[in-house]
Design a protein around this motif. Structure first.
Motif, PDB file in Angstrom:
ATOM      1  N   VAL A 129      53.610 -23.526  36.185  1.00 12.81           N
ATOM      2  CA  VAL A 129      52.533 -23.328  35.210  1.00 12.81           C
ATOM      3  C   VAL A 129      51.702 -24.604  35.027  1.00 12.81           C
ATOM      4  N   GLY A 130      51.904 -25.590  35.903  1.00  8.94           N
ATOM      5  CA  GLY A 130      51.068 -26.787  35.897  1.00  8.94           C
ATOM      6  C   GLY A 130      51.436 -27.797  34.826  1.00  8.94           C
ATOM      7  N   LEU A 131      52.689 -27.788  34.359  1.00 13.32           N
ATOM      8  CA  LEU A 131      53.075 -28.683  33.264  1.00 13.32           C
ATOM      9  C   LEU A 131      54.239 -29.600  33.630  1.00 13.32           C
ATOM     10  N   ALA A 132      54.389 -29.902  34.917  1.00 12.13           N
ATOM     11  CA  ALA A 132      55.512 -30.750  35.335  1.00 12.13           C
ATOM     12  C   ALA A 132      55.521 -32.069  34.571  1.00 12.13           C
ATOM     13  N   ASP A 133      54.338 -32.571  34.210  1.00 13.98           N
ATOM     14  CA  ASP A 133      54.262 -33.896  33.570  1.00 13.98           C
ATOM     15  C   ASP A 133      54.398 -33.825  32.045  1.00 13.98           C
ATOM     16  N   ARG A 134      54.644 -32.633  31.489  1.00 14.61           N
ATOM     17  CA  ARG A 134      54.739 -32.503  30.023  1.00 14.61           C
ATOM     18  C   ARG A 134      56.119 -32.046  29.575  1.00 14.61           C
ATOM     19  N   ALA A 135      57.114 -32.144  30.445  1.00 14.12           N
ATOM     20  CA  ALA A 135      58.428 -31.558  30.153  1.00 14.12           C
ATOM     21  C   ALA A 135      59.040 -32.095  28.865  1.00 14.12           C
ATOM     22  N   GLY A 136      58.780 -33.367  28.558  1.00 11.73           N
ATOM     23  CA  GLY A 136      59.413 -33.978  27.388  1.00 11.73           C
ATOM     24  C   GLY A 136      58.635 -33.802  26.097  1.00 11.73           C
ATOM     25  N   HIS A 137      57.464 -33.161  26.170  1.00  9.08           N
ATOM     26  CA  HIS A 137      56.639 -33.033  24.970  1.00  9.08           C
ATOM     27  C   HIS A 137      57.157 -31.937  24.037  1.00  9.08           C
ATOM     28  N   LEU A 138      57.027 -32.172  22.742  1.00  3.00           N
ATOM     29  CA  LEU A 138      57.275 -31.127  21.748  1.00  3.00           C
ATOM     30  C   LEU A 138      56.062 -30.203  21.691  1.00  3.00           C
ATOM     31  N   PRO A 139      56.248 -28.943  21.227  1.00  7.75           N
ATOM     32  CA  PRO A 139      55.095 -28.044  21.101  1.00  7.75           C
ATOM     33  C   PRO A 139      53.934 -28.669  20.323  1.00  7.75           C
ATOM     34  N   SER A 140      54.231 -29.453  19.252  1.00  7.42           N
ATOM     35  CA  SER A 140      53.161 -30.044  18.440  1.00  7.42           C
ATOM     36  C   SER A 140      52.362 -31.095  19.217  1.00  7.42           C
ATOM     37  N   GLN A 141      52.897 -31.526  20.349  1.00  2.00           N
ATOM     38  CA  GLN A 141      52.191 -32.515  21.173  1.00  2.00           C
ATOM     39  C   GLN A 141      51.428 -31.861  22.316  1.00  2.00           C
ATOM     40  N   LEU A 142      51.339 -30.527  22.281  1.00  3.02           N
ATOM     41  CA  LEU A 142      50.652 -29.783  23.342  1.00  3.02           C
ATOM     42  C   LEU A 142      49.494 -28.988  22.758  1.00  3.02           C
ATOM     43  N   SER A 143      48.456 -28.763  23.581  1.00  6.59           N
ATOM     44  CA  SER A 143      47.355 -27.891  23.149  1.00  6.59           C
ATOM     45  C   SER A 143      47.845 -26.439  23.129  1.00  6.59           C
ATOM     46  N   GLY A 144      47.017 -25.556  22.536  1.00  6.44           N
ATOM     47  CA  GLY A 144      47.376 -24.135  22.502  1.00  6.44           C
ATOM     48  C   GLY A 144      47.582 -23.566  23.898  1.00  6.44           C
ATOM     49  N   GLY A 145      46.659 -23.888  24.796  1.00  5.13           N
ATOM     50  CA  GLY A 145      46.775 -23.377  26.164  1.00  5.13           C
ATOM     51  C   GLY A 145      48.030 -23.899  26.857  1.00  5.13           C
ATOM     52  N   GLN A 146      48.361 -25.176  26.585  1.00  2.00           N
ATOM     53  CA  GLN A 146      49.585 -25.734  27.173  1.00  2.00           C
ATOM     54  C   GLN A 146      50.828 -25.080  26.571  1.00  2.00           C
ATOM     55  N   GLN A 147      50.783 -24.825  25.261  1.00  2.00           N
ATOM     56  CA  GLN A 147      51.931 -24.142  24.637  1.00  2.00           C
ATOM     57  C   GLN A 147      52.125 -22.748  25.244  1.00  2.00           C
ATOM     58  N   GLN A 148      51.006 -22.051  25.512  1.00  2.00           N
ATOM     59  CA  GLN A 148      51.162 -20.723  26.097  1.00  2.00           C
ATOM     60  C   GLN A 148      51.695 -20.834  27.524  1.00  2.00           C
ATOM     61  N   ARG A 149      51.335 -21.903  28.227  1.00  7.07           N
ATOM     62  CA  ARG A 149      51.908 -22.110  29.569  1.00  7.07           C
ATOM     63  C   ARG A 149      53.421 -22.302  29.500  1.00  7.07           C
ATOM     64  N   VAL A 150      53.870 -23.062  28.497  1.00  2.00           N
ATOM     65  CA  VAL A 150      55.318 -23.246  28.318  1.00  2.00           C
ATOM     66  C   VAL A 150      55.972 -21.883  28.032  1.00  2.00           C
ATOM     67  N   ALA A 151      55.314 -21.091  27.173  1.00  2.75           N
ATOM     68  CA  ALA A 151      55.877 -19.771  26.839  1.00  2.75           C
ATOM     69  C   ALA A 151      55.934 -18.880  28.081  1.00  2.75           C
ATOM     70  N   ILE A 152      54.935 -18.991  28.950  1.00  3.01           N
ATOM     71  CA  ILE A 152      54.947 -18.203  30.194  1.00  3.01           C
ATOM     72  C   ILE A 152      56.108 -18.678  31.084  1.00  3.01           C
TER      73      ILE A 152
END
Ligand SMILES: Nc1ncnc2c1ncn2[C@@H]1O[C@H](COP(=O)(O)OP(=O)(O)OP(=O)(O)O)[C@@H](O)[C@H]1O
Ligand SMILES: [Mg+2]
Length: 223
Positions: A129-152
């Motif tokens: 989902v294109g988020l290999a570099d955000r693995a350690g981020h909390l949801p509050s540190q991600l944009s809405g679109g990035q949060q939905q990518r994590v959910a996917i």
């Protein structure tokens, strides 16, 4: 394959019964992408919850590959949900205290396996989902679109055959909406998913192979 026969769900409330889903007949083939539109309060989420085994019909049958979801014992129904069905929601529903990696991993924990194997699988899912570099981020540190990518990634990490999406782009701006739908379309195609997507947004639903409209609990297929 889903086969729905005369499916109804009536909620009991203090003000009387609410027939949220009313006599739905529908067949959904494996690998199909169907969109469900309809006005607010007309039964879309109720139907999606029934398809996902989060709720049981008050009448009728929902068969997924021959299993009658309404009649499966709780433990077996949980097993079907944990292995065969991924969910995504309008509000992402990530666990706020867990990192992106841990949120995705939470879908694998009930299935067992080694921690090292899980780590690799989660890393691959975040990469997809294109988020290999955000693995350690909390949801509050991600944009809405990035949060939905994590959910996917969380929905798909267990390699389910079915993905159910309830207004997945409802909280996103148009550009991010288009990115998320393009990602879902890519994953649908690559993985042969059965994708059932609820949305108010015609720009989203017209990408599907088939569109159905819910009105007062009844479902009509568009030609
Ligand atoms: N748990 C519940 N108890 C009682 N009534 C409910 C419950 N959940 C939903 N309803 C009612 O069932 C009907 C269908 O609700 P549902 O959430 O399925 O609609 P929806 O099409 O998803 O709406 P929206 O577009 O606003 O998400 C509504 O009249 C709603 O008020
Ligand atoms: Mg809804």
């Amino acid at each position: 394959m889903y086969q729905l026969t005369a499916v109804s769900r009536v909620y009991k409330t203090a003000a009387g019964p609410v027939p949220a889903v009313d006599g739905v007949d529908l067949t959904i083939e494996d690998g199909e992408w169907i969109a469900i539109r309809g006005r607010t309060g007309h039964g879309k989420s109720t139907l999606l919850n029934l398809l996902g085994g989060l709720d049981r019909p008050t009448a009728g049958q929902i068969r997924l590959d021959g299993h009658d979801l309404g009649k499966l014992p709780d433990a077996q129904l949980s097993r079907v949900r944990a292995t065969a069905i991924g969910f995504i929601f309008q509000t992402f529903n990530l666990i706020p205290t867990l990192s992106a990696h841990e949120n995705v991993e939470s879908a694998l924990v009930p299935l067992g396996g080694s921690p090292a194997g899980r780590r690799r699988t989660v890393a691959a899912a975040l990469d997809s989902v294109g988020l290999a570099d955000r693995a350690g981020h909390l949801p509050s540190q991600l944009s809405g679109g990035q949060q939905q990518r994590v959910a996917i990634a969380r929905a798909l990490v267990k390699e389910p055959k079915v993905l159910l999406a309830d207004e997945p782009t409802g909280n996103l701006d148009e550009e991010t909406r288009d990115e998320i739908i393009a990602l879902m379309e890519k994953l649908w195609r690559e993985r042969g998913l059965t994708l059932i997507l609820v949305s108010h947004d015609g720009a989203v639903t017209r990408r599907a192979q088939r569109v159905a409209v819910m009105s007062r609990g009844r479902l009509t297929l568009k030609p």
